[in-house]
Motif scaffolding. Sequence first.
Motif, PDB file in Angstrom:
ATOM      1  N   SER A 177       0.826  -1.211   0.000  1.00 28.36           N
ATOM      2  CA  SER A 177       0.000   0.000   0.000  1.00 28.36           C
ATOM      3  C   SER A 177       0.861   1.264   0.000  1.00 28.36           C
ATOM      4  N   GLY A 178       2.016   1.222   0.698  1.00 31.15           N
ATOM      5  CA  GLY A 178       2.919   2.363   0.690  1.00 31.15           C
ATOM      6  C   GLY A 178       3.486   2.630  -0.696  1.00 31.15           C
ATOM      7  N   LEU A 179       3.829   1.564  -1.408  1.00 26.36           N
ATOM      8  CA  LEU A 179       4.355   1.726  -2.765  1.00 26.36           C
ATOM      9  C   LEU A 179       3.272   2.228  -3.721  1.00 26.36           C
ATOM     10  N   ILE A 180       2.036   1.794  -3.502  1.00 28.36           N
ATOM     11  CA  ILE A 180       0.924   2.339  -4.293  1.00 28.36           C
ATOM     12  C   ILE A 180       0.793   3.839  -4.026  1.00 28.36           C
ATOM     13  N   GLY A 181       0.937   4.223  -2.757  1.00 24.61           N
ATOM     14  CA  GLY A 181       0.910   5.643  -2.408  1.00 24.61           C
ATOM     15  C   GLY A 181       2.045   6.408  -3.078  1.00 24.61           C
ATOM     16  N   GLY A 182       3.239   5.804  -3.131  1.00 24.24           N
ATOM     17  CA  GLY A 182       4.369   6.432  -3.812  1.00 24.24           C
ATOM     18  C   GLY A 182       4.110   6.599  -5.298  1.00 24.24           C
ATOM     19  N   ALA A 183       3.478   5.592  -5.915  1.00 22.82           N
ATOM     20  CA  ALA A 183       3.127   5.682  -7.335  1.00 22.82           C
ATOM     21  C   ALA A 183       2.094   6.786  -7.563  1.00 22.82           C
ATOM     22  N   LEU A 184       1.134   6.905  -6.649  1.00 21.98           N
ATOM     23  CA  LEU A 184       0.132   7.968  -6.742  1.00 21.98           C
ATOM     24  C   LEU A 184       0.794   9.341  -6.618  1.00 21.98           C
ATOM     25  N   PHE A 185       1.762   9.461  -5.709  1.00 23.11           N
ATOM     26  CA  PHE A 185       2.499  10.715  -5.557  1.00 23.11           C
ATOM     27  C   PHE A 185       3.212  11.081  -6.856  1.00 23.11           C
ATOM     28  N   ALA A 186       3.865  10.089  -7.487  1.00 25.97           N
ATOM     29  CA  ALA A 186       4.561  10.340  -8.751  1.00 25.97           C
ATOM     30  C   ALA A 186       3.585  10.784  -9.834  1.00 25.97           C
ATOM     31  N   LEU A 187       2.370  10.249  -9.799  1.00 31.22           N
ATOM     32  CA  LEU A 187       1.353  10.626 -10.786  1.00 31.22           C
ATOM     33  C   LEU A 187       0.881  12.062 -10.579  1.00 31.22           C
ATOM     34  N   LEU A 188       0.780  12.470  -9.307  1.00 35.18           N
ATOM     35  CA  LEU A 188       0.245  13.796  -8.991  1.00 35.18           C
ATOM     36  C   LEU A 188       1.306  14.893  -9.003  1.00 35.18           C
ATOM     37  N   MET A 189       2.573  14.525  -8.779  1.00 35.82           N
ATOM     38  CA  MET A 189       3.646  15.514  -8.633  1.00 35.82           C
ATOM     39  C   MET A 189       4.389  15.685  -9.956  1.00 35.82           C
ATOM     40  N   PRO A 190       4.344  16.857 -10.554  1.00 38.11           N
ATOM     41  CA  PRO A 190       5.026  17.072 -11.836  1.00 38.11           C
ATOM     42  C   PRO A 190       6.526  16.827 -11.726  1.00 38.11           C
ATOM     43  N   GLY A 191       7.078  16.172 -12.723  1.00 44.57           N
ATOM     44  CA  GLY A 191       8.514  15.968 -12.794  1.00 44.57           C
ATOM     45  C   GLY A 191       9.057  14.821 -11.969  1.00 44.57           C
ATOM     46  N   VAL A 192       8.184  14.088 -11.296  1.00 45.17           N
ATOM     47  CA  VAL A 192       8.623  12.949 -10.474  1.00 45.17           C
ATOM     48  C   VAL A 192       8.314  11.652 -11.212  1.00 45.17           C
ATOM     49  N   LYS A 193       9.334  10.877 -11.510  1.00 49.08           N
ATOM     50  CA  LYS A 193       9.103   9.611 -12.198  1.00 49.08           C
ATOM     51  C   LYS A 193       8.693   8.533 -11.202  1.00 49.08           C
ATOM     52  N   LEU A 194       8.172   7.450 -11.723  1.00 45.64           N
ATOM     53  CA  LEU A 194       7.619   6.381 -10.887  1.00 45.64           C
ATOM     54  C   LEU A 194       8.641   5.832  -9.901  1.00 45.64           C
ATOM     55  N   SER A 195       9.844   5.548 -10.355  1.00 47.74           N
ATOM     56  CA  SER A 195      10.853   4.956  -9.473  1.00 47.74           C
ATOM     57  C   SER A 195      11.203   5.902  -8.322  1.00 47.74           C
ATOM     58  N   GLN A 196      11.198   7.208  -8.581  1.00 45.59           N
ATOM     59  CA  GLN A 196      11.486   8.174  -7.521  1.00 45.59           C
ATOM     60  C   GLN A 196      10.366   8.209  -6.495  1.00 45.59           C
ATOM     61  N   GLY A 197       9.110   8.168  -6.970  1.00 46.95           N
ATOM     62  CA  GLY A 197       7.983   8.121  -6.047  1.00 46.95           C
ATOM     63  C   GLY A 197       8.026   6.885  -5.164  1.00 46.95           C
ATOM     64  N   LEU A 198       8.389   5.745  -5.746  1.00 41.96           N
ATOM     65  CA  LEU A 198       8.480   4.499  -4.977  1.00 41.96           C
ATOM     66  C   LEU A 198       9.624   4.575  -3.962  1.00 41.96           C
ATOM     67  N   ALA A 199      10.757   5.174  -4.358  1.00 36.92           N
ATOM     68  CA  ALA A 199      11.889   5.301  -3.444  1.00 36.92           C
ATOM     69  C   ALA A 199      11.540   6.200  -2.262  1.00 36.92           C
ATOM     70  N   LEU A 200      10.902   7.335  -2.542  1.00 38.22           N
ATOM     71  CA  LEU A 200      10.542   8.277  -1.478  1.00 38.22           C
ATOM     72  C   LEU A 200       9.540   7.677  -0.501  1.00 38.22           C
ATOM     73  N   ALA A 201       8.706   6.768  -0.993  1.00 35.27           N
ATOM     74  CA  ALA A 201       7.681   6.152  -0.141  1.00 35.27           C
ATOM     75  C   ALA A 201       8.211   4.980   0.664  1.00 35.27           C
ATOM     76  N   SER A 202       9.460   4.585   0.439  1.00 39.88           N
ATOM     77  CA  SER A 202       9.990   3.354   1.034  1.00 39.88           C
ATOM     78  C   SER A 202      10.692   3.556   2.367  1.00 39.88           C
ATOM     79  N   GLY A 203      10.657   4.771   2.915  1.00 41.32           N
ATOM     80  CA  GLY A 203      11.307   4.998   4.211  1.00 41.32           C
ATOM     81  C   GLY A 203      10.532   4.406   5.367  1.00 41.32           C
ATOM     82  N   PHE A 204       9.203   4.379   5.264  1.00 38.06           N
ATOM     83  CA  PHE A 204       8.324   3.784   6.279  1.00 38.06           C
ATOM     84  C   PHE A 204       8.635   4.279   7.690  1.00 38.06           C
TER      85      PHE A 204
END
Length: 301
Positions: A177-204
Amino acid sequence: MDSLITLISILTPLFIGFFIRVPKHILRLVDKGLNALVYIILGLIGISLAQVDNIGREIGFIAGAGALLFACVIGMNLLILMLFDRKRPWQNDLQGSGRKARVSISGSLKQIACVLAGFVLGRALKESWLPPESANTYALMLLVLLVGIQLGSSGITLRKVLINRRGVETFVLITVSGLIGGALFALLMPGVKLSQGLALASGFGWYSLSGIVMTGAYGPVWGSVALVNDLAREFFALMFIPLLMRRYPSAAVGVGGATSLDFTLPVIQSSGGLAVVPLAISFGFVINVSAPFLMVFFSSF
């Protein structure tokens, strides 16, 4: 290659520490050293942030991006885990201690103060007086070594972790669910690619780790976004674990992320009683081991 070196430098001390057993009186010193090191690392993050050009214009971006990332990740965490708790209620009778859970945010405020103090020092001192960039890496390696020693000397075995099915299930659901949230962030945030959104969401919630790893991968601004997200998780967990515990125990443990093994564990225990502690320890252990790997893996793309 840089990502592989980063991963080795994080995971190797963690697993070495796990196999180091120390007596209780030494473990208390390890705990104190770990707490002090967290503050030092947060200060180093603040110093790195101070070196960003036009930082005044970046503060608003950091706050906004951090808030959006937090909303996406914690929102998906709660949605999935609350559905899980409703579909598969936990059979243990959760009985608290009879006292109202004490919620203290003083530790979180101290952590924020350390970042601000580091920022002030970074702006005030000459560049020649600032610590080298390698200081972050060495401090991080020492941090994860002490975390490994803490885990290994606390009587936690891999069998105890893996035998707690609910804890492992909670880990899987929080991660997905956290990685899904990271993917959603990448979708909503301009200039953020999917892998970056997933990385940022992985700190937990492991803010001292995510701040440095994301700074190394994407620069101090994005490292600060990760720090804001993970510190916000800690604030949220302290406030809402007692409210979630009765009906949604897995969600209550899961929102603490990596801190469910230490900082938020007293709140978890006082809210849910001793019955919930094995779940929290199992979940917290696996999330602590997996977070470094996931951050480095996704940031390598």
